[in-house]
Design a protein around this motif. Structure first.
Motif, PDB file in Angstrom:
ATOM      1  N   LYS A 167       0.828  -1.193   0.000  1.00  0.00           N
ATOM      2  CA  LYS A 167       0.000   0.000   0.000  1.00  0.00           C
ATOM      3  C   LYS A 167       0.873   1.259   0.000  1.00  0.00           C
ATOM      4  CE  LYS A 167      -3.597  -2.303   2.731  1.00  0.00           C
ATOM      5  NZ  LYS A 167      -4.384  -2.253   3.982  1.00  0.00           N
ATOM      6  N   SER A 210      -9.829  -0.262  -3.551  1.00  0.00           N
ATOM      7  CA  SER A 210      -9.425  -1.677  -3.566  1.00  0.00           C
ATOM      8  C   SER A 210      -8.987  -2.064  -4.964  1.00  0.00           C
ATOM      9  CB  SER A 210     -10.578  -2.573  -3.098  1.00  0.00           C
ATOM     10  OG  SER A 210     -11.664  -2.492  -3.995  1.00  0.00           O
ATOM     11  N   THR A 211      -8.169  -3.106  -5.043  1.00  0.00           N
ATOM     12  CA  THR A 211      -7.716  -3.631  -6.333  1.00  0.00           C
ATOM     13  C   THR A 211      -7.210  -5.046  -6.119  1.00  0.00           C
ATOM     14  OG1 THR A 211      -6.378  -3.105  -8.296  1.00  0.00           O
ATOM     15  CG2 THR A 211      -5.318  -2.861  -6.156  1.00  0.00           C
ATOM     16  N   THR A 212      -6.752  -5.684  -7.190  1.00  0.00           N
ATOM     17  CA  THR A 212      -6.178  -7.030  -7.128  1.00  0.00           C
ATOM     18  C   THR A 212      -4.827  -7.012  -7.827  1.00  0.00           C
ATOM     19  OG1 THR A 212      -8.372  -8.048  -7.134  1.00  0.00           O
ATOM     20  CG2 THR A 212      -6.514  -9.463  -7.689  1.00  0.00           C
ATOM     21  N   GLY A 215      -3.560 -11.769  -8.294  1.00  0.00           N
ATOM     22  CA  GLY A 215      -4.511 -12.617  -7.591  1.00  0.00           C
ATOM     23  C   GLY A 215      -4.703 -12.288  -6.130  1.00  0.00           C
ATOM     24  N   HIS A 216      -4.030 -11.269  -5.633  1.00  0.00           N
ATOM     25  CA  HIS A 216      -4.136 -10.905  -4.222  1.00  0.00           C
ATOM     26  C   HIS A 216      -4.953  -9.630  -4.076  1.00  0.00           C
ATOM     27  CE1 HIS A 216      -1.117 -13.801  -2.683  1.00  0.00           C
ATOM     28  NE2 HIS A 216      -0.628 -13.666  -3.901  1.00  0.00           N
ATOM     29  N   GLU A 217      -5.989  -9.695  -3.254  1.00  0.00           N
ATOM     30  CA  GLU A 217      -6.839  -8.527  -3.038  1.00  0.00           C
ATOM     31  C   GLU A 217      -6.140  -7.532  -2.124  1.00  0.00           C
ATOM     32  OE1 GLU A 217     -11.319  -7.428  -1.388  1.00  0.00           O
ATOM     33  OE2 GLU A 217     -10.718  -9.520  -1.668  1.00  0.00           O
ATOM     34  N   MET A 218      -6.216  -6.261  -2.516  1.00  0.00           N
ATOM     35  CA  MET A 218      -5.666  -5.186  -1.695  1.00  0.00           C
ATOM     36  C   MET A 218      -6.776  -4.199  -1.369  1.00  0.00           C
ATOM     37  SD  MET A 218      -2.011  -4.162  -3.423  1.00  0.00           S
ATOM     38  CE  MET A 218      -1.626  -3.024  -2.078  1.00  0.00           C
ATOM     39  N   ASN A 219      -6.923  -3.889  -0.092  1.00  0.00           N
ATOM     40  CA  ASN A 219      -7.928  -2.937   0.351  1.00  0.00           C
ATOM     41  C   ASN A 219      -7.250  -1.776   1.060  1.00  0.00           C
ATOM     42  OD1 ASN A 219     -10.339  -4.409  -0.446  1.00  0.00           O
ATOM     43  ND2 ASN A 219      -9.757  -5.877   1.158  1.00  0.00           N
ATOM     44  N   VAL A 249      -4.002   2.090  -2.800  1.00  0.00           N
ATOM     45  CA  VAL A 249      -3.671   0.882  -3.549  1.00  0.00           C
ATOM     46  C   VAL A 249      -3.376   1.295  -4.985  1.00  0.00           C
ATOM     47  CG1 VAL A 249      -5.114  -0.546  -2.053  1.00  0.00           C
ATOM     48  CG2 VAL A 249      -6.083   0.383  -4.164  1.00  0.00           C
ATOM     49  N   GLU A 252      -5.676   3.522  -7.660  1.00  0.00           N
ATOM     50  CA  GLU A 252      -6.921   3.925  -7.021  1.00  0.00           C
ATOM     51  C   GLU A 252      -6.641   4.992  -5.962  1.00  0.00           C
ATOM     52  OE1 GLU A 252      -9.932   3.006  -7.784  1.00  0.00           O
ATOM     53  OE2 GLU A 252      -9.482   1.379  -9.184  1.00  0.00           O
TER      54      GLU A 252
END
Length: 360
Positions: A167, A210-212, A215-219, A249, A252
């Motif tokens: 982040k 948020s984004t990916t 394959g890993h979600e980031m908030n 992220v 965003e």
């Protein structure tokens, strides 16, 4: 031959919270004495070394500045207190991140690189990455980078993982202006605190970014963290400021400019440390292979919550991952320490990556 523990000890013992010059000079001299690389220190204090040739370049990146020490970490003469016990080295900067600077120095010395290999230790990381930014402005642009900030203990205790994203942080200030009046006649003025609380309501209702990444979600997150307004108990306040902390992220940002739709409210960005996302899945996998080969545990690709110089490099076009010995909650503490076994593991990872990437 110098050992990794002794090199780490020497680096950690050098004061570098007020002035990084002595630590930079040590790194510069060591690289010139122990390698045949092209070594320089730029006008900002960054130390950069290069060896090998190829179409692509890989950088091993760290920083040699530290945050101010706790009083317990300095002796009566102002020297840093260093202690080794139970396989760990204690002292300011051991975890963040002179242990992995030492690991990168030895990996740089010993590796037979597959392409151009770069070593870079920056100044001013703890001041928002000013050294890294300056180097980028001067043309520092490796194709790939392994940044030695902490990535140990994310998937499981003691495991050195590979962070493929982290982040960023955007710190900003909302300022509400009003008109002062005596509190006995509130309608004679305009209450800046009321305008500020209206702006806080806007912040509270914003969706978190948020984004990916691979394959890993980031908030991300957004929070009002400080408020300052008013001058006396009997005066309608004419000004109120609210500090907002946003964890960003990649690609965003929260639309904080919406607060400016409120009369008398303005918004300014005070700091914007960029997030990082690795854009090359093959590179991320190759580094994970190296991390797997360097330890008995099974590391994973993870997401790191803290901003690092990898954000500036990624913003400039470098594909980055983060691999380092520091564990969550270890840096910037009064009992900061680093596992010498894990520092050696990181050295192993760096050398393996340098000798295998890019693949032909």
């Amino acid at each position: 031959m110098e050992t990794l523990p002794s090199l780490t000890h020497d680096l950690v013992s050098i004061s570098s919270h007020d002035d990084e010059a002595a630590a930079g000079e040590y790194i510069l001299t060591w690289l010139r004495e122990h390698t045949n690389a092209r070594v320089s220190r730029d006008d900002h204090g960054n130390v950069i070394a290069r060896k090998g040739h190829g179409d692509d370049s890989l950088a091993l990146v760290g920083h040699h500045d530290v945050v101010p020490p706790d009083e317990s970490q300095v002796d009566a003469d102002g020297e840093y207190v260093i202690e080794e016990r139970n396989g760990r080295l204690y002292g300011r900067g051991a975890a963040d991140m002179k242990g992995c600077v030492a690991a990168a120095m030895l990996a740089f010395r010993d590796a037979d690189p597959a392409s151009e290999l770069v070593f870079a230790s920056f100044v001013g990381e703890e001041q928002g990455g000013v050294g890294c930014q300056a180097a980028i402005e001067d043309g520092f642009a490796p194709d790939y980078a392994v940044v030695g900030e902490g990535s140990t203990g994310y998937s499981a205790p003691g495991v050195t993982d590979v962070a493929v994203a982290h982040k960023g942080r955007r710190g900003s200030t909302i300022v509400a202006e009003g008109a002062a009046a005596h509190a006995s006649e509130p309608d004679a003025g305009t209450n800046a605190i009321y305008r500020a609380t209206d702006a806080v309501d806007v912040v509270r209702d914003l969706d978190f970014p948020s984004t990916t990444v691979l394959g890993h979600e980031m908030n991300g997150s957004v929070a009002a963290t400080e408020i300052d307004g008013g001058s006396a108990w009997n005066v309608i306040p004419e000004r109120c400021a609210v500090t907002v902390d946003e964890r960003t992220v990649p690609d965003e940002r929260a639309p904080l400019d919406r607060v400016e739709a409120i009369d008398g409210v303005s918004w300014r960005v005070d700091q914007d440390l960029p997030p990082m996302a690795c854009g090359d899945a093959d590179f991320a996998e190759r580094v994970l292979d190296a991390a797997t080969a360097a330890q008995d545990a099974t590391p994973e690709h993870v997401v790191k919550p803290h901003a690092t110089d990898a954000g500036w490099l990624a913003q400039a076009g470098t594909d980055c991952v983060v691999v380092g010995a520091a564990e969550p909650g270890e840096a910037h503490t009064a009992d900061e320490s680093v596992s010498l076994t894990v520092v050696e593991r990181c050295r192993n990872v760096y050398e393996r990556v340098a000798e295998s990437w890019p693949s032909e």
